[in-house]
Design a protein around this motif. Structure first.
Motif, mmCIF file in Angstrom:
data_model
loop_
_atom_site.group_PDB
_atom_site.id
_atom_site.type_symbol
_atom_site.label_atom_id
_atom_site.label_comp_id
_atom_site.label_asym_id
_atom_site.label_seq_id
_atom_site.Cartn_x
_atom_site.Cartn_y
_atom_site.Cartn_z
ATOM 1 N N SER A 1 0.820 -1.219 0.000
ATOM 2 C CA SER A 1 0.000 0.000 0.000
ATOM 3 C C SER A 1 0.854 1.269 0.000
ATOM 4 C CB SER A 1 -0.953 0.007 1.207
ATOM 5 O OG SER A 1 -0.228 0.042 2.428
ATOM 6 N N PHE A 2 2.069 1.195 0.545
ATOM 7 C CA PHE A 2 2.965 2.352 0.537
ATOM 8 C C PHE A 2 3.391 2.727 -0.889
ATOM 9 C CE2 PHE A 2 3.384 1.017 4.928
ATOM 10 C CZ PHE A 2 3.517 2.213 5.620
ATOM 11 N N PHE A 3 3.379 1.743 -1.778
ATOM 12 C CA PHE A 3 3.885 1.948 -3.128
ATOM 13 C C PHE A 3 2.774 2.121 -4.173
ATOM 14 C CE2 PHE A 3 6.906 -0.661 -0.755
ATOM 15 C CZ PHE A 3 8.071 0.079 -0.888
ATOM 16 N N PHE A 4 1.644 1.443 -3.982
ATOM 17 C CA PHE A 4 0.642 1.399 -5.047
ATOM 18 C C PHE A 4 -0.669 2.126 -4.747
ATOM 19 C CE2 PHE A 4 3.189 -2.493 -5.830
ATOM 20 C CZ PHE A 4 3.684 -2.138 -7.075
ATOM 21 N N VAL A 5 -0.993 2.357 -3.476
ATOM 22 C CA VAL A 5 -2.236 3.055 -3.145
ATOM 23 C C VAL A 5 -2.003 4.563 -3.234
ATOM 24 C CG1 VAL A 5 -3.994 3.479 -1.382
ATOM 25 C CG2 VAL A 5 -3.037 1.176 -1.662
ATOM 26 N N LYS A 6 -2.850 5.240 -4.000
ATOM 27 C CA LYS A 6 -2.696 6.671 -4.226
ATOM 28 C C LYS A 6 -3.927 7.420 -3.709
ATOM 29 C CE LYS A 6 1.125 5.755 -6.390
ATOM 30 N NZ LYS A 6 2.435 6.083 -5.785
ATOM 31 N N ASN A 7 -3.770 8.736 -3.597
ATOM 32 C CA ASN A 7 -4.888 9.580 -3.166
ATOM 33 C C ASN A 7 -5.802 9.850 -4.354
ATOM 34 O OD1 ASN A 7 -3.835 9.807 -0.542
ATOM 35 N ND2 ASN A 7 -2.496 11.475 -1.171
ATOM 36 N N VAL A 8 -6.971 9.230 -4.338
ATOM 37 C CA VAL A 8 -7.888 9.353 -5.477
ATOM 38 C C VAL A 8 -9.233 9.964 -5.090
ATOM 39 C CG1 VAL A 8 -6.841 7.445 -6.747
ATOM 40 C CG2 VAL A 8 -8.682 6.972 -5.131
ATOM 41 N N LEU A 9 -9.421 10.263 -3.795
ATOM 42 C CA LEU A 9 -10.665 10.877 -3.341
ATOM 43 C C LEU A 9 -10.382 12.280 -2.832
ATOM 44 C CD1 LEU A 9 -12.208 7.903 -1.295
ATOM 45 C CD2 LEU A 9 -12.601 8.476 -3.690
ATOM 46 N N SER A 10 -11.231 13.207 -3.187
ATOM 47 C CA SER A 10 -11.058 14.582 -2.696
ATOM 48 C C SER A 10 -11.383 14.633 -1.209
ATOM 49 C CB SER A 10 -11.967 15.537 -3.470
ATOM 50 O OG SER A 10 -13.327 15.173 -3.309
ATOM 51 N N THR A 11 -10.618 15.390 -0.467
ATOM 52 C CA THR A 11 -10.834 15.538 0.965
ATOM 53 C C THR A 11 -11.026 17.012 1.305
ATOM 54 O OG1 THR A 11 -8.441 15.686 1.364
ATOM 55 C CG2 THR A 11 -9.461 13.501 1.531
ATOM 56 N N LYS A 12 -11.580 17.249 2.457
ATOM 57 C CA LYS A 12 -11.748 18.615 2.937
ATOM 58 C C LYS A 12 -11.660 18.629 4.445
ATOM 59 C CE LYS A 12 -16.816 18.145 2.756
ATOM 60 N NZ LYS A 12 -18.069 18.687 2.176
ATOM 61 N N HIS A 13 -11.264 19.788 4.977
ATOM 62 C CA HIS A 13 -11.168 19.912 6.433
ATOM 63 C C HIS A 13 -12.575 19.934 7.003
ATOM 64 C CE1 HIS A 13 -9.380 20.825 10.283
ATOM 65 N NE2 HIS A 13 -10.306 21.763 10.446
ATOM 66 N N MET A 14 -12.892 18.896 7.734
ATOM 67 C CA MET A 14 -14.247 18.721 8.240
ATOM 68 C C MET A 14 -14.162 18.447 9.740
ATOM 69 S SD MET A 14 -16.954 16.006 6.689
ATOM 70 C CE MET A 14 -18.573 15.755 7.418
ATOM 71 N N LYS A 15 -14.773 19.299 10.524
ATOM 72 C CA LYS A 15 -14.716 19.142 11.971
ATOM 73 C C LYS A 15 -15.591 17.970 12.405
ATOM 74 C CE LYS A 15 -15.406 21.677 16.297
ATOM 75 N NZ LYS A 15 -15.883 22.945 16.913
ATOM 76 N N LEU A 16 -15.033 17.140 13.276
ATOM 77 C CA LEU A 16 -15.785 15.995 13.788
ATOM 78 C C LEU A 16 -16.872 16.473 14.743
ATOM 79 C CD1 LEU A 16 -16.196 12.925 14.176
ATOM 80 C CD2 LEU A 16 -14.480 13.027 16.002
ATOM 81 N N ASP A 17 -18.117 16.154 14.410
ATOM 82 C CA ASP A 17 -19.222 16.470 15.304
ATOM 83 C C ASP A 17 -19.286 15.386 16.382
ATOM 84 O OD1 ASP A 17 -21.664 18.008 16.010
ATOM 85 O OD2 ASP A 17 -22.646 16.112 15.516
ATOM 86 N N ILE A 18 -18.810 15.722 17.568
ATOM 87 C CA ILE A 18 -18.675 14.741 18.643
ATOM 88 C C ILE A 18 -20.018 14.104 18.990
ATOM 89 C CG2 ILE A 18 -17.962 14.356 21.027
ATOM 90 C CD1 ILE A 18 -15.663 14.907 19.142
#
Length: 515
Positions: free
Chosen positions: A205-222
């Motif tokens: 996974s260190f070599f072949f898994v890539k970032n393919v999903l968009s992310t955003k800073h999202m605060k965790l609603d506790i």
């Protein structure tokens, strides 16, 4: 992320090997999902080695279901907040840790908590990797290949749980040479073999898994987090207690189910009020998503209606060993693994409606004869019927799962996947509780009096066997009923291949269409 027919690009616009990445996701997640059903045949062995009771040994399954179930809603938040590569590396690290704890925990009652801790950590990891893999598949394949991609995903979702009991039965009855050491009849091998696979996937996974999903800073609603964990956890816990305590137990069954249901309703109400929900339950406002999700739930419940009781029938009635009972089911499990990608590709051509109608019809026809099996029904006949059922399950489930992901825009894929997987997990927990309790009650009410055991032992044995058969037949009848309900539901979904609005993978997506 962008894509064309020749090159797949990650979120940074860099090309990557899609085939290698998918292979790493499939093998790692498959090894994890295998843990869902792998202990069914190992309970007696665990009871002996750890010197624990049956109810204590069952905790290995109960806690796995609980931890796995509560992680499904959380997966949407995690995949939105944490980049793909990091989330997979963390998940595979947890999976490795959990399997190692269970495989090497000391075999004594005082160390049972170590075994359980390993099961919980494993379930948490599986609760992330399984829905995350679906979201990744949706995003790295173009629309015209989405069915085939979800078919590959179906190998993990369908084949791994189906093959678990067969693999465990084989492991427990054979000596195995592992890394030069001979392991005799050990339950540890159930975890060591998949652990080796997970370690390999973790490194790759260190070599072949890539970032393919968009992310955003999202605060965790506790508060949402707490409501989700407690609500779904308590609700599923109540249903898992039915098999040991019965439906009438207020403390461990009825109260947890009702309390869990109330908390889940509070969780849903909060998500509807939040501008950025923890898990967007608004996806259920889409009629087609709701219909396909319900149909997927019926597929799971129909499948479990026979799959859960059949090994017990084969062992208790036909006197088969765990290995032989697993081998009876093995062709069906393998057929499902073969059919999953085929059904996915068929979706790309004709859509979900016709395939799911065919699938549910085959599933119903394959289940109907189980309602009339006897103590002398040949094993070959059961193998054939079971394989026919699994053919139907794959033909229905893969297109329905793909369609449920396709009726919504790509930016809602994570929430749709979390909702779909949570519904499927709840359905599995409910049907296991329902069938176990109904079957046990019928067996108990139908068994002969104890006086007959002394007066006529042979007749007593025959009547006990008849009582068991009545319970099994009712369980199989419920499985048939779920197949019929699913068949009715799929008549209301849209024809053709459903394609959502928007843009994904560099491909312009058209409106929903009908053939």
């Amino acid at each position: 992320m962008a894509q064309n027919k020749q090159i797949t690009l990650d979120m940074n616009g860099k090309p990557f090997n899609r085939t290698a990445m998918v292979a790493v996701l499939l093998i790692g997640t498959f090894a994890g999902v295998l843990m869902q059903t792998s202990l069914g045949t190992a309970i007696p062995t665990l009871m002996h080695d750890f010197d624990i009771s049956f109810s204590t040994a069952q905790q290995a399954t109960t806690w796995f279901l609980l931890a796995n179930g509560v992680m499904m809603p959380i997966s949407a938040f995690l995949s939105t907040r944490i980049n793909t590569r990091t989330l997979y590396i963390i998940s595979y690290a947890l999976l490795t840790t959990g399997m190692a704890l269970t495989a090497f925990s000391p075999a004594e009652s005082s160390s049972w908590w170590i075994f359980l801790l390993g099961r919980i950590i494993t379930a948490v990891a599986v609760g992330v990797t399984m829905p995350l893999m679906q979201v990744v598949m949706i995003n790295i394949y173009p629309i015209e290949e989405r069915g085939a991609a979800m078919g590959l995903n179906g190998i993990v979702i369908g084949l791994a749980p189906a093959i678990g009991p067969s693999l465990s039965g084989w492991i427990l009855e054979k000596d195995h040479v592992l890394l030069g050491l001979t392991i005799s009849d050990s339950w540890r091998t159930i975890f060591i073999l998949p652990l080796i696979v997970v370690v390999i996937a973790f490194i790759l996974s260190f070599f072949f898994v890539k970032n393919v999903l968009s992310t955003k800073h999202m605060k965790l609603d506790i508060l949402s987090f707490i409501l989700s964990v407690v609500g779904f956890g308590v609700f599923i816990w109540g249903f898992t207690n039915v098999s040991t305590d019965g439906w009438g137990d207020i403390k461990t069954v009825i109260s947890p189910i009702l309390v869990g249901l109330v908390i889940i309703l509070l969780f849903i109400w909060r998500q509807l009020k939040m501008p950025v929900p923890f898990m967007d339950v608004r996806v259920f406002k889409n009629k087609q998503f709701s219909l396909t999700t319900l149909a997927v739930m019926m597929t799971m419940m129909a499948m479990m209606g026979v799959q859960m009781m059949l090994p017990t029938y084969l062992q208790n009635v036909h006197g088969m060993s765990t290995l032989n009972s697993g081998l009876v089911l093995l062709p069906g499990a393998l057929l499902m693994g073969i059919m999953a990608p085929i059904a996915g590709r068929a979706y790309d051509r004709i859509g979900a409606k016709r395939l799911s109608i065919i699938g549910f019809a085959i599933l119903a026809l394959g289940t109907l004869p189980f309602m009339f099996i006897t103590t002398s029904t040949p094993g070959a006949f059961i193998t054939t019927l079971y394989a026919l059922r699994m053919f139907g399950v794959a033909t229905a489930m893969m297109p329905l799962t793909t369609m449920s992901m396709s009726v919504l825009p790509p930016n809602e894929a994570a929430h749709a996947t979390a909702s779909n997987n949570t519904a499927r997990q709840v359905a599995s927990s409910v049907v296991v509780a329902l069938l176990t309790s109904v079957t046990q009650n019928i067996m108990t009410n139908s068994q002969p009096s104890k006086a007959l055991q002394t007066a006529n032992p042979l007749q007593y044995g025959a009547d006990m066997l008849d009582a068991s058969m009545k319970g099994f037949r009712v369980s199989f009848a419920l499985g048939f009923m779920f197949a019929i309900v699913g068949l009715i539901l799929v008549f209301f979904i849209r024809k053709g291949k459903v394609v959502p609005y928007g843009m994904t993978n560099g491909v312009t997506i058209k409106d929903e269409k009908e053939d």
